[in-house]
Design an enzyme around this catalytic site. Structure first.
Site, PDB file in Angstrom:
ATOM      1  N   TYR A 114       0.858  -1.187   0.000  1.00 61.64           N
ATOM      2  CA  TYR A 114       0.000   0.000   0.000  1.00 61.64           C
ATOM      3  C   TYR A 114       0.897   1.241   0.000  1.00 61.64           C
ATOM      4  O   TYR A 114       1.959   1.240  -0.613  1.00 61.64           O
ATOM      5  CB  TYR A 114      -0.968  -0.060   1.190  1.00 61.64           C
ATOM      6  CG  TYR A 114      -2.146   0.886   1.070  1.00 61.64           C
ATOM      7  CD1 TYR A 114      -2.913   0.942  -0.100  1.00 61.64           C
ATOM      8  CD2 TYR A 114      -2.488   1.721   2.122  1.00 61.64           C
ATOM      9  CE1 TYR A 114      -3.982   1.803  -0.208  1.00 61.64           C
ATOM     10  CE2 TYR A 114      -3.569   2.584   2.017  1.00 61.64           C
ATOM     11  CZ  TYR A 114      -4.308   2.622   0.846  1.00 61.64           C
ATOM     12  OH  TYR A 114      -5.373   3.478   0.741  1.00 61.64           O
ATOM     13  N   LYS A 169     -20.532 -19.719 -10.275  1.00 62.41           N
ATOM     14  CA  LYS A 169     -19.782 -19.546 -11.523  1.00 62.41           C
ATOM     15  C   LYS A 169     -18.357 -19.092 -11.223  1.00 62.41           C
ATOM     16  O   LYS A 169     -17.380 -19.598 -11.797  1.00 62.41           O
ATOM     17  CB  LYS A 169     -20.496 -18.508 -12.387  1.00 62.41           C
ATOM     18  CG  LYS A 169     -20.124 -18.561 -13.858  1.00 62.41           C
ATOM     19  CD  LYS A 169     -20.993 -19.548 -14.577  1.00 62.41           C
ATOM     20  CE  LYS A 169     -20.765 -19.496 -16.073  1.00 62.41           C
ATOM     21  NZ  LYS A 169     -21.706 -20.351 -16.797  1.00 62.41           N
TER      22      LYS A 169
END
Length: 473
Positions: A114, A169
């Protein structure tokens, strides 16, 4: 058609029974006499007088499962405890999660993952946007997009109710192709809004998988998105189905020793899946195709098509099929046909209709859960029978296709998906079944065959690299 007990209607029932006597055998008898199946029986606690037993049961439906539970409740001396639906338990809290690829253990890790280190990576991408594929999750990400308007066989149930399917999915993308897929269920069924939303989120993804969007809107949404974004857009209900059907048909024709250009194909269903199957079959060499919908055989002179929009899918079917000018009903059209492919509704054909087909007939009855014709009856006269179900041989399942297709597209950094890539995928899938394995009950590999995704991915990757810049279908 009788339905066999299925793990999808599976539950575990906790019971207390007398430690002595015949109570345990009574449990098994009660389940099996009710048409269920005992898949597990575990003693979880024992005392001098009582046993605590977890009985796992497969039923044919939710109502059937409840009937079995009530029968167990009625056994003398048996005390019914908790009843757990195993499918619902698997969905608790969702089926997927995000995880970090790098541990964040200290300040150094935080500074690189970060701020402040990430700023340099952002600047690099700002200077060269193509680096987003190299330096972010974009390179391996697919958006699974639905509006909930045509979910499985459930219809227009909306985006929240569609989320379990899209999660599933995404889980399959990861399991079979290592792809990070994200379910995006949109709270709109407006075509313009869907196109705008998907266009806006496209920078974060390397591919778009459209799922469970009703026809005919799905045609326009896919076409417009392919023009609007620089990543492949693939409607699995259309093209995934088409690819696996072509692969299965390729091998079925090998079984009966017929050529694709010679056979007469009759299809039931002119919706999204039917239209896509037809287009790909024609591209593969089918020259004699007849399609029927709820109004009968599609032909250019049919009253509702004479003034139809020339760009409509149904008009395209009328203009590109049925060279013999067949009219009438599906049952009339299927007489003498070599191949029947159904993507429509249950029980539209009988055993007599299948018997009236040509010698060496091939029947793909893909309506789910109840096929267009009872597979057991069709098998009495047809040479090859396939369904969309897992309890019969030759299951036609999109899971065989979409993971590998997207793996190949992402590996090639393709900006589109076209007919050549789909034909390559179908050919690779068919070739997974070797000559010494091929027979009437094995024309398509299992979804758990570890060769499938890699074979399909390789073929699509090669085709994508060879035809980059060609027009998508």
């Amino acid at each position: 058609m009788a339905t066999a007990p299925s793990v999808s209607y599976s539950m575990t029932v906790r019971l207390e029974v007398p430690a002595s006597g015949t109570a345990v055998s009574q449990l098994t008898t009660a389940v099996e006499s009710s048409g269920g199946s005992v898949t597990g029986l575990d003693v979880t606690a024992s005392g001098h007088e009582k046993l605590r037993i977890d009985v796992t049961i497969a039923a044919t439906s939710t109502a059937h499962a409840q009937e079995i539970v009530e029968k167990l409740r009625g056994i003398e001396g048996v005390s019914l405890g908790k009843v757990s639906d195993r499918t619902f338990l698997m969905h608790l809290g969702g089926k997927i999660e995000m995880s970090s690829k790098h541990p964040i253990r200290n300040r150094d890790d935080l500074s690189m993952v970060y701020t402040p280190g990430v700023a340099r990576v952002c600047q690099a991408i700002a200077e060269n946007p193509e680096d987003a594929r190299r330096l972010t999750i974009k390179r391996n990400s697919v958006a699974v997009v639905t509006d909930g308007s045509a979910v499985l066989g459930l219809g227009n149930i909306g985006p929240k109710a569609a989320l379990p399917v899209m999660e599933g999915k995404a889980a399959l993308f990861k399991r079979f192709a290592g792809i990070d897929a994200w379910p995006l269920c949109l709270d709109t069924q407006d075509t313009d809004e869907i196109v705008a939303i998907v266009k806006a989120i496209a920078p974060g993804f390397a591919g778009i998988n459209l799922e469970d969007i009703s026809a005919p809107r799905c045609f326009e949404i896919e076409a417009r998105l392919r023009e609007a974004v620089d990543i492949p857009v693939f409607h699995d209900d259309q093209h995934g189905t088409a690819i696996v059907v072509l692969a299965a048909l390729t091998n079925a024709l090998r079984v009966v020793d017929k050529k694709i250009e010679d056979v007469r194909v009759v299809m039931s269903g002119a919706g999204a899946a039917g239209t896509a199957i037809l287009r790909l079959l024609i591209a593969a060499g089918v020259r004699h195709a007849v399609v029927a919908d709820i109004h009968g055989v599609v032909h250019a002179g049919r009253e509702d098509l004479v003034s139809a929009d020339p760009e409509s899918p149904l008009r395209w079917i009328a203009d590109n099929t049925n060279p013999e000018g067949v009219t009438g009903t599906l049952r009339e059209a299927v007489r003498g046909a070599d191949v029947f492919i159904g993507v429509s509704a249950p029980n539209v054909l009988s055993g007599d209709d299948v018997a009236a087909m040509a010698d060496g007939a091939i029947v793909f009855a893909l309506a789910n859960p109840d096929p267009e014709v009872d597979p057991a009856i069709a098998r009495q006269t047809a040479a090859v029978v396939a369904t969309g179900r897992s309890d019969f041989p030759n299951q036609i399942n999109n899971v065989l296709v979409f993971p590998g297709v997207f793996r190949g597209l992402l590996d090639a950094q393709s900006r589109t998906v076209n007919t050549e890539m789909m034909l390559a995928a179908a050919g690779a899938l068919a070739d997974v079944v070797h000559d010494d394995e091929l027979n009437a009950n094995y024309i398509i590999p299992s979804v758990f065959n570890d060769k499938v995704a890699g074979a399909v991915a390789g073929a699509v990757r090669d085709a994508a690299r060879a035809v980059t810049g060609t027009t998508a279908v």
